[in-house]
Write a protein that holds these residues in place. Structure first.
Motif, PDB file in Angstrom:
ATOM      1  N   GLY A  31      24.252  61.213  41.432  1.00 32.41           N
ATOM      2  CA  GLY A  31      24.292  62.300  42.405  1.00 32.41           C
ATOM      3  C   GLY A  31      23.651  61.987  43.733  1.00 32.41           C
ATOM      4  O   GLY A  31      23.358  62.903  44.512  1.00 32.41           O
ATOM      5  N   GLN A  32      23.457  60.718  44.036  1.00 29.97           N
ATOM      6  CA  GLN A  32      22.719  60.370  45.253  1.00 29.97           C
ATOM      7  C   GLN A  32      23.368  60.887  46.532  1.00 29.97           C
ATOM      8  O   GLN A  32      22.690  61.089  47.525  1.00 29.97           O
ATOM      9  N   VAL A  33      24.674  61.160  46.496  1.00 37.96           N
ATOM     10  CA  VAL A  33      25.355  61.661  47.687  1.00 37.96           C
ATOM     11  C   VAL A  33      24.991  63.112  47.976  1.00 37.96           C
ATOM     12  O   VAL A  33      24.888  63.511  49.127  1.00 37.96           O
ATOM     13  N   GLU A  37      22.621  70.983  34.573  1.00 36.14           N
ATOM     14  CA  GLU A  37      23.590  70.020  35.088  1.00 36.14           C
ATOM     15  C   GLU A  37      24.554  70.702  36.062  1.00 36.14           C
ATOM     16  O   GLU A  37      24.878  70.150  37.109  1.00 36.14           O
ATOM     17  N   SER A  38      24.971  71.898  35.708  1.00 32.07           N
ATOM     18  CA  SER A  38      25.877  72.653  36.568  1.00 32.07           C
ATOM     19  C   SER A  38      25.206  72.995  37.899  1.00 32.07           C
ATOM     20  O   SER A  38      25.805  72.848  38.961  1.00 32.07           O
ATOM     21  N   LEU A  39      23.968  73.437  37.834  1.00 28.62           N
ATOM     22  CA  LEU A  39      23.234  73.760  39.064  1.00 28.62           C
ATOM     23  C   LEU A  39      23.119  72.555  39.992  1.00 28.62           C
ATOM     24  O   LEU A  39      23.072  72.703  41.209  1.00 28.62           O
ATOM     25  N   CYS A  40      23.097  71.372  39.396  1.00 30.36           N
ATOM     26  CA  CYS A  40      22.935  70.145  40.183  1.00 30.36           C
ATOM     27  C   CYS A  40      24.260  69.497  40.561  1.00 30.36           C
ATOM     28  O   CYS A  40      24.278  68.420  41.154  1.00 30.36           O
ATOM     29  N   GLY A  41      25.381  70.124  40.204  1.00 32.60           N
ATOM     30  CA  GLY A  41      26.674  69.615  40.631  1.00 32.60           C
ATOM     31  C   GLY A  41      27.253  68.509  39.780  1.00 32.60           C
ATOM     32  O   GLY A  41      27.978  67.656  40.289  1.00 32.60           O
ATOM     33  N   PHE A  42      26.993  68.513  38.482  1.00 28.87           N
ATOM     34  CA  PHE A  42      27.466  67.418  37.637  1.00 28.87           C
ATOM     35  C   PHE A  42      28.739  67.726  36.852  1.00 28.87           C
ATOM     36  O   PHE A  42      28.996  67.105  35.834  1.00 28.87           O
ATOM     37  N   THR A  43      29.536  68.680  37.350  1.00 33.53           N
ATOM     38  CA  THR A  43      30.892  68.856  36.825  1.00 33.53           C
ATOM     39  C   THR A  43      31.824  68.839  38.035  1.00 33.53           C
ATOM     40  O   THR A  43      31.386  69.134  39.161  1.00 33.53           O
ATOM     41  N   ARG A  47      30.884  70.222  41.813  1.00 36.11           N
ATOM     42  CA  ARG A  47      30.906  69.361  43.003  1.00 36.11           C
ATOM     43  C   ARG A  47      31.840  69.956  44.061  1.00 36.11           C
ATOM     44  O   ARG A  47      31.522  69.938  45.250  1.00 36.11           O
ATOM     45  N   ALA A  48      32.974  70.495  43.627  1.00 35.61           N
ATOM     46  CA  ALA A  48      33.891  71.127  44.578  1.00 35.61           C
ATOM     47  C   ALA A  48      33.214  72.336  45.232  1.00 35.61           C
ATOM     48  O   ALA A  48      33.337  72.550  46.443  1.00 35.61           O
ATOM     49  N   ARG A  49      32.486  73.111  44.434  1.00 37.36           N
ATOM     50  CA  ARG A  49      31.749  74.271  44.956  1.00 37.36           C
ATOM     51  C   ARG A  49      30.721  73.832  45.991  1.00 37.36           C
ATOM     52  O   ARG A  49      30.492  74.507  46.989  1.00 37.36           O
ATOM     53  N   LEU A  50      30.136  72.672  45.769  1.00 37.79           N
ATOM     54  CA  LEU A  50      29.147  72.146  46.709  1.00 37.79           C
ATOM     55  C   LEU A  50      29.789  71.447  47.904  1.00 37.79           C
ATOM     56  O   LEU A  50      29.104  71.022  48.827  1.00 37.79           O
ATOM     57  N   ALA A  75      34.365  66.529  47.000  1.00 42.30           N
ATOM     58  CA  ALA A  75      35.596  66.365  46.226  1.00 42.30           C
ATOM     59  C   ALA A  75      35.455  65.215  45.249  1.00 42.30           C
ATOM     60  O   ALA A  75      34.746  64.248  45.503  1.00 42.30           O
ATOM     61  N   GLU A  76      36.149  65.342  44.157  1.00 42.37           N
ATOM     62  CA  GLU A  76      36.216  64.277  43.164  1.00 42.37           C
ATOM     63  C   GLU A  76      37.120  63.181  43.712  1.00 42.37           C
ATOM     64  O   GLU A  76      38.213  63.454  44.193  1.00 42.37           O
ATOM     65  N   VAL A  77      36.675  61.963  43.663  1.00 41.84           N
ATOM     66  CA  VAL A  77      37.489  60.850  44.120  1.00 41.84           C
ATOM     67  C   VAL A  77      38.453  60.485  43.002  1.00 41.84           C
ATOM     68  O   VAL A  77      38.046  60.193  41.889  1.00 41.84           O
TER      69      VAL A  77
END
Length: 132
Positions: free
Chosen positions: A31-33, A95-101, A105-108, A111-113
């Motif tokens: 999640g470094q990005v 995990e969800s709060l930190c953007g790991f789905t 990530r889209a909500r944050l 985009a998924e590459v």
């Protein structure tokens, strides 16, 4: 507000055990990005501590067995099994709060590459030839 990518992984909290430290390295690397040491440290610490607790409970169940004697001598499911399920639900929430789905990530706004398949590459080449 745009956050800068994490340049290096923050030091793991002293409260973490081996499993927690491993998760700490993995989540900060993955999640470094989008993770920020200023805003995400507390929830990531709780996430990693929860992994340590889950591991300890699983070790205890492995030692005792899935079935244990109840108060009247009857066999019943190990009481930690329900605790493990509860902490797994909490881990999923962290995990969800930190953007790991992908959805999170889209909500944050990340985009998924999508990796191009061989078929996608072949189709693109044929389309380019047809257009040229």
């Amino acid at each position: 507000m745009q956050l800068a990518a994490v340049a290096s992984i923050p030091a793991a909290p002293a409260t973490l055990g081996e499993t927690g430290r491993s998760v700490w390295e993995r989540v900060w690397t993955a999640g470094q990005v989008w993770l920020s040491p200023t805003t995400d440290l507390d929830v990531l610490t709780r996430l990693c501590e929860a992994h340590d607790e889950r591991e300890a409970m699983r070790d205890q169940v492995a030692q005792d067995g899935y079935m244990v004697a109840g108060s009247m001598g009857q066999m019943r499911a190990h009481p930690l099994l329900s605790e493990i399920r509860a902490i797994e639900a909490q881990i999923t929430k962290y995990e969800s709060l930190c953007g790991f789905t992908p959805t999170d990530r889209a909500r944050l706004g990340y985009a998924e590459v999508k990796r191009a398949s061989k078929l996608d590459e072949l189709i693109a080449r044929r389309q380019q030839r047809g257009a040229g």
